[in-house]
Design an enzyme around this catalytic site. Structure first.
Site, PDB file in Angstrom:
ATOM      1  N   LYS A 189       0.739  -1.341  -0.131  1.00  0.00           N
ATOM      2  CA  LYS A 189      -0.213  -0.010  -0.490  1.00  0.00           C
ATOM      3  C   LYS A 189       1.043   1.048  -0.082  1.00  0.00           C
ATOM      4  O   LYS A 189       1.756   1.610   1.675  1.00  0.00           O
ATOM      5  CB  LYS A 189      -0.900  -0.073   1.396  1.00  0.00           C
ATOM      6  CG  LYS A 189      -2.164   0.759   0.690  1.00  0.00           C
ATOM      7  CD  LYS A 189      -2.598   1.706   2.487  1.00  0.00           C
ATOM      8  CE  LYS A 189      -1.887   3.190   2.846  1.00  0.00           C
ATOM      9  NZ  LYS A 189      -1.975   4.106   1.064  1.00  0.00           N
ATOM     10  N   GLY A 191       6.686   4.821   8.667  1.00  0.00           N
ATOM     11  CA  GLY A 191       5.624   6.082   8.554  1.00  0.00           C
ATOM     12  C   GLY A 191       5.428   6.533  10.042  1.00  0.00           C
ATOM     13  O   GLY A 191       6.560   6.517  11.084  1.00  0.00           O
ATOM     14  N   SER A 192       4.552   7.518  10.293  1.00  0.00           N
ATOM     15  CA  SER A 192       4.670   7.978  11.222  1.00  0.00           C
ATOM     16  C   SER A 192       4.782   7.199  12.514  1.00  0.00           C
ATOM     17  O   SER A 192       4.172   5.634  12.592  1.00  0.00           O
ATOM     18  CB  SER A 192       3.627   9.214  11.846  1.00  0.00           C
ATOM     19  OG  SER A 192       2.283   8.994  11.498  1.00  0.00           O
ATOM     20  N   THR A 193       5.404   7.893  14.156  1.00  0.00           N
ATOM     21  CA  THR A 193       5.729   6.664  15.117  1.00  0.00           C
ATOM     22  C   THR A 193       4.052   6.721  15.947  1.00  0.00           C
ATOM     23  O   THR A 193       3.560   6.010  15.886  1.00  0.00           O
ATOM     24  CB  THR A 193       6.095   7.746  16.181  1.00  0.00           C
ATOM     25  OG1 THR A 193       7.393   7.611  15.833  1.00  0.00           O
ATOM     26  CG2 THR A 193       6.140   7.426  17.807  1.00  0.00           C
ATOM     27  N   VAL A 228       0.794   6.481  13.284  1.00  0.00           N
ATOM     28  CA  VAL A 228       0.064   5.446  12.648  1.00  0.00           C
ATOM     29  C   VAL A 228       0.594   3.842  13.712  1.00  0.00           C
ATOM     30  O   VAL A 228      -0.206   3.091  13.772  1.00  0.00           O
ATOM     31  CB  VAL A 228      -0.289   6.196  11.491  1.00  0.00           C
ATOM     32  CG1 VAL A 228      -0.198   4.518  10.833  1.00  0.00           C
ATOM     33  CG2 VAL A 228      -0.947   7.099  11.667  1.00  0.00           C
ATOM     34  N   GLY A 229       1.700   4.032  13.492  1.00  0.00           N
ATOM     35  CA  GLY A 229       2.427   2.546  14.200  1.00  0.00           C
ATOM     36  C   GLY A 229       2.234   2.250  15.326  1.00  0.00           C
ATOM     37  O   GLY A 229       2.133   1.512  15.724  1.00  0.00           O
ATOM     38  N   GLU A 273       9.118   0.820  11.381  1.00  0.00           N
ATOM     39  CA  GLU A 273      10.288   2.138  10.712  1.00  0.00           C
ATOM     40  C   GLU A 273       9.104   3.432  11.365  1.00  0.00           C
ATOM     41  O   GLU A 273       8.832   4.012   9.998  1.00  0.00           O
ATOM     42  CB  GLU A 273      10.647   1.482   9.459  1.00  0.00           C
ATOM     43  CG  GLU A 273      11.454   0.427   9.114  1.00  0.00           C
ATOM     44  CD  GLU A 273      12.973   0.421  10.120  1.00  0.00           C
ATOM     45  OE1 GLU A 273      13.334   1.294  10.561  1.00  0.00           O
ATOM     46  OE2 GLU A 273      13.970  -0.702   9.675  1.00  0.00           O
ATOM     47  N   CYS A 327      12.803  10.910   7.525  1.00  0.00           N
ATOM     48  CA  CYS A 327      13.163  10.386   8.738  1.00  0.00           C
ATOM     49  C   CYS A 327      14.532  10.228   9.772  1.00  0.00           C
ATOM     50  O   CYS A 327      14.364  10.265  10.465  1.00  0.00           O
ATOM     51  CB  CYS A 327      12.719   8.701   8.831  1.00  0.00           C
ATOM     52  SG  CYS A 327      13.486   8.074   7.756  1.00  0.00           S
ATOM     53  N   GLU A 378       9.944  16.125  15.332  1.00  0.00           N
ATOM     54  CA  GLU A 378      10.142  15.480  14.365  1.00  0.00           C
ATOM     55  C   GLU A 378       9.090  16.759  13.408  1.00  0.00           C
ATOM     56  O   GLU A 378       8.183  16.193  13.574  1.00  0.00           O
ATOM     57  CB  GLU A 378       9.564  14.180  13.216  1.00  0.00           C
ATOM     58  CG  GLU A 378      10.214  13.824  12.730  1.00  0.00           C
ATOM     59  CD  GLU A 378       9.871  12.451  11.491  1.00  0.00           C
ATOM     60  OE1 GLU A 378       8.507  12.093  11.801  1.00  0.00           O
ATOM     61  OE2 GLU A 378      10.666  12.206  11.057  1.00  0.00           O
TER      62      GLU A 378
HETATM   63  P1  NAD Z   1       1.929   8.364   7.877  1.00  0.00           P
HETATM   64  O1  NAD Z   1       1.715   7.617   9.889  1.00  0.00           O
HETATM   65  O2  NAD Z   1       0.666   9.119   8.198  1.00  0.00           O
HETATM   66  O3  NAD Z   1       1.365   7.737   6.844  1.00  0.00           O
HETATM   67  C1  NAD Z   1       1.980   6.229   6.736  1.00  0.00           C
HETATM   68  C2  NAD Z   1       1.054   5.444   6.130  1.00  0.00           C
HETATM   69  O4  NAD Z   1       0.032   4.724   6.657  1.00  0.00           O
HETATM   70  C3  NAD Z   1       0.219   5.683   4.730  1.00  0.00           C
HETATM   71  O5  NAD Z   1       1.089   4.910   3.919  1.00  0.00           O
HETATM   72  C4  NAD Z   1      -0.780   5.851   5.101  1.00  0.00           C
HETATM   73  O6  NAD Z   1      -1.740   5.890   4.590  1.00  0.00           O
HETATM   74  C5  NAD Z   1      -0.878   4.508   5.826  1.00  0.00           C
HETATM   75  N1  NAD Z   1      -1.690   4.663   7.279  1.00  0.00           N
HETATM   76  C6  NAD Z   1      -2.333   6.062   7.749  1.00  0.00           C
HETATM   77  N2  NAD Z   1      -3.287   5.382   8.833  1.00  0.00           N
HETATM   78  C7  NAD Z   1      -3.286   4.159   9.047  1.00  0.00           C
HETATM   79  C8  NAD Z   1      -4.147   3.377   9.860  1.00  0.00           C
HETATM   80  N3  NAD Z   1      -4.731   3.275  10.355  1.00  0.00           N
HETATM   81  N4  NAD Z   1      -3.985   0.956   9.611  1.00  0.00           N
HETATM   82  C9  NAD Z   1      -2.945   1.549   8.609  1.00  0.00           C
HETATM   83  N5  NAD Z   1      -2.079   2.291   7.577  1.00  0.00           N
HETATM   84  C10 NAD Z   1      -2.315   3.252   7.661  1.00  0.00           C
HETATM   85  O7  NAD Z   1       3.575   8.551   8.024  1.00  0.00           O
HETATM   86  P2  NAD Z   1       3.255   9.901   6.691  1.00  0.00           P
HETATM   87  O8  NAD Z   1       3.086  10.658   7.014  1.00  0.00           O
HETATM   88  O9  NAD Z   1       2.781   9.083   5.161  1.00  0.00           O
HETATM   89  O10 NAD Z   1       5.098   9.799   6.774  1.00  0.00           O
HETATM   90  C11 NAD Z   1       5.718  10.637   7.448  1.00  0.00           C
HETATM   91  C12 NAD Z   1       6.266  10.001   8.479  1.00  0.00           C
HETATM   92  O11 NAD Z   1       7.213   8.266   8.267  1.00  0.00           O
HETATM   93  C13 NAD Z   1       6.909  10.363   9.384  1.00  0.00           C
HETATM   94  O12 NAD Z   1       7.326  11.030  10.575  1.00  0.00           O
HETATM   95  C14 NAD Z   1       8.715  10.046   9.224  1.00  0.00           C
HETATM   96  O13 NAD Z   1       9.351  10.046   9.867  1.00  0.00           O
HETATM   97  C15 NAD Z   1       8.697   8.471   8.707  1.00  0.00           C
HETATM   98  N6  NAD Z   1       8.970   7.412   7.852  1.00  0.00           N
HETATM   99  C16 NAD Z   1      10.077   6.931   8.529  1.00  0.00           C
HETATM  100  C17 NAD Z   1      10.716   6.434   8.252  1.00  0.00           C
HETATM  101  C18 NAD Z   1      11.983   4.986   8.799  1.00  0.00           C
HETATM  102  O14 NAD Z   1      12.544   3.588   8.583  1.00  0.00           O
HETATM  103  N7  NAD Z   1      11.891   5.371  10.107  1.00  0.00           N
HETATM  104  C19 NAD Z   1      11.752   6.430   6.450  1.00  0.00           C
HETATM  105  C20 NAD Z   1      10.685   7.097   5.931  1.00  0.00           C
HETATM  106  C21 NAD Z   1       9.284   8.085   7.261  1.00  0.00           C
END
Ligand code: NAD
Length: 463
Positions: A162, A215-217, A219-220, A237, A271, A365
């Site tokens: 996705k 993604g974001s902490t 949502v993680g 990550e 990130c 961040e």
């Molecule tokens: P995000 O968490 O908003 O979204 C990431 C992904 O998760 C997207 O595809 C989104 O559609 C999906 N998502 C959103 N809600 C969800 C849910 N409830 N269930 C499952 N999936 C869902 O993050 P973003 O704004 O797209 O990316 C930015 C963030 O990613 C920053 O915090 C950045 O630090 C982090 N990031 C981390 C790394 C790493 O390797 N540590 C690398 C790149 C980005």
């Protein structure tokens, strides 16, 4: 816990962040469409895991070759969809190719062990998990997709991928290239659309055996809580707030000249961005003197231009968020670079001097081209300040003292450190975070393990 899955699918309008022009519209996958894709991937798993290791390797190499032939096309797509500079976008497409080639060596090397025991023979096998869900953010659409799907496929899993709502175009193209290269239908399926629909279904669907989330902490954490229900395997990550620690004995000219690229690459939407610079007090003023012209030299402009070093932010919303830390909080701006005016989500490279380690800009961040600088007193103070963060993804240490470089590298709580450089990512070395930057490691020689279960089999030799 109940993890809510939305059912609606929507059209996503894809904008060029450098011009705000509409690039295209992409239909979002519905919850039903996600279930159908997972069912196809589950069926494909039965045959994919049985493909002879050498043939699976050959197919991954063919996929890598197809990506290589499409580098210009993929890069151009990423420039328009994500505003990445053309230089970066070409590197990113090349990284997908390299990661595929690297893990194409894995199917034939997925070794188990033979463990000495009495009365028989004991063997371990590394078994594929099944369907793996890879969830990708918008900041590095191509590499992060590849870091998930390449080892997952090499280990014999099938993948549903996705991409982020804002940046699906290169992932969709990679899915087409995989099919054209001969990967069977259902082995790698790209599902554009909403996280709350598709990503959430990955969490709740019992046939998705592992999620690889970047993604974001915030949502993680939701995904981790939701995954507990099925004890689903996870790699997370997440965010970062990495420190760039400059000691007085460093090559200050070099440290200052490279610091902008350690944080402003990809407009700071990285990130690993070294968004906290810590400078030993005795050279703090001199460092800022050298840093200012280096920041002003960063070439910010249309990302398709060959000499562009920084493009726009991904969206109007992201620019608002970034600006809230500077204009919104009335931060003390030391100096700034230039950026184009007019259409596009531009924001200039910005250096702020926080009043202390409690300022929001120092702790959170920003995910934009904003860096904060603070002085430190000695090595112990540098380590304490670097570690005073809920994150621990990467960081840099500038010193000419090799003993100190090693001591501080061991003391800083982060997964990826570089000494006298800002490099974080090589496909052959592990990548991942400490603390709330996530867990699990991608890339490098061990990245296959989280995509397998170890099975132990004892065979009696007694009658
Ligand atoms: P995000 O968490 O908003 O979204 C990431 C992904 O998760 C997207 O595809 C989104 O559609 C999906 N998502 C959103 N809600 C969800 C849910 N409830 N269930 C499952 N999936 C869902 O993050 P973003 O704004 O797209 O990316 C930015 C963030 O990613 C920053 O915090 C950045 O630090 C982090 N990031 C981390 C790394 C790493 O390797 N540590 C690398 C790149 C980005």
């Amino acid at each position: 816990m109940t993890y809510t899955v939305e059912r609606s699918s929507t059209m996503h309008t894809i904008l060029d962040p450098a011009t705000e022009e509409v690039v295209t519209e992409v239909a979002g996958t519905s919850a039903e469409g996600t279930d159908a894709a997972i069912a196809t991937a589950r069926r494909a798993f039965d045959s994919w895991r049985g493909v002879a290791p050498a043939d699976r390797a050959r197919l991954l190499r063919r996929f890598a070759d197809a990506v290589d032939e499409a580098i210009d096309e993929l890069a151009a797509l990423e420039v328009r969809n994500s505003g990445h500079t053309i230089t970066n976008a070409r590197w990113e497409a090349g990284n997908v190719r390299d990661v595929l080639h690297y893990y194409a060596g894995a199917p034939e090397r997925l070794f188990g062990r033979q463990i000495p025991v009495s009365d028989g023979v004991d063997l371990t096998f590394k078994e594929a998990l099944g369907v793996v869900g890879v969830i990708v953010p918008w900041n590095f659409p191509m590499p992060i997709a590849g870091w998930g799907f390449a080892p997952a496929l090499a280990a014999g899993n099938t993948v549903v991928l996705k991409p982020a709502e804002l940046t699906p175009l290169t992932a969709i193209r990679l899915g087409e290239l995989a099919l054209a290269a001969g990967l069977p239908e259902g082995v790698l399926t790209v599902l554009p659309g909403k996280g709350s629909v598709i990503g959430a279904r990955f969490v709740t669907h019992p046939d998705v055996r592992k999620i690889c989330f970047t993604g974001s902490t915030e949502v993680g954490k939701q995904i981790m809580a939701g995954a507990a229900d099925q004890v689903k395997r996870l790699t997370l990550e997440l965010g970062g707030k990495s420190a760039n620690v400059v000691f007085a004995d460093a090559d200050l000219e070099q440290a200052a000249a490279t610091a902008p690229y350690g944080v402003f690459d990809n407009a700071g939407q990285d990130c690993c961005a070294r968004s906290r610079i810590l400078v030993e007090r005795s050279v703090y003023d001199r460092f800022l003197e050298l840093f200012e012209p280096a920041v002003r030299r960063v070439k910010v402009g249309p990302p398709s231009e060959a000499d562009a070093e920084m493009g726009p932010l991904i969206s109007a919303q992201q620019r608002e968020r970034v600006s809230s830390y500077v204009e919104g909080d009335g931060a003390d701006v030391a100096f700034r670079g230039d950026s184009p005016q007019g259409r596009g989500y531009w924001y200039p490279p910005t250096v702020v001097l926080p009043s202390g380690a409690d300022d929001r800009v120092w702790r959170e961040e920003v995910f934009g081209p904003v860096v904060a600088v603070l002085p430190f007193d000695d090595e112990a103070d540098a380590v304490a300040k670097a570690n005073d963060s809920e994150y621990g993804l990467s960081g840099s240490i500038w010193t000419r003292d090799i003993g100190r470089a090693l001591r501080v590298s061991r003391a800083v709580e982060a997964g990826n450190l570089s000494v006298n450089s800002h490099s974080s990512v090589r496909y052959s070395t592990p990548f991942g975070g400490y603390k709330q930057s996530g867990f699990g490691r991608e890339l490098g020689p061990d990245a296959l393990d989280p995509f397998t279960e170890v099975k132990n089999v004892f065979i009696s030799t007694e009658g």
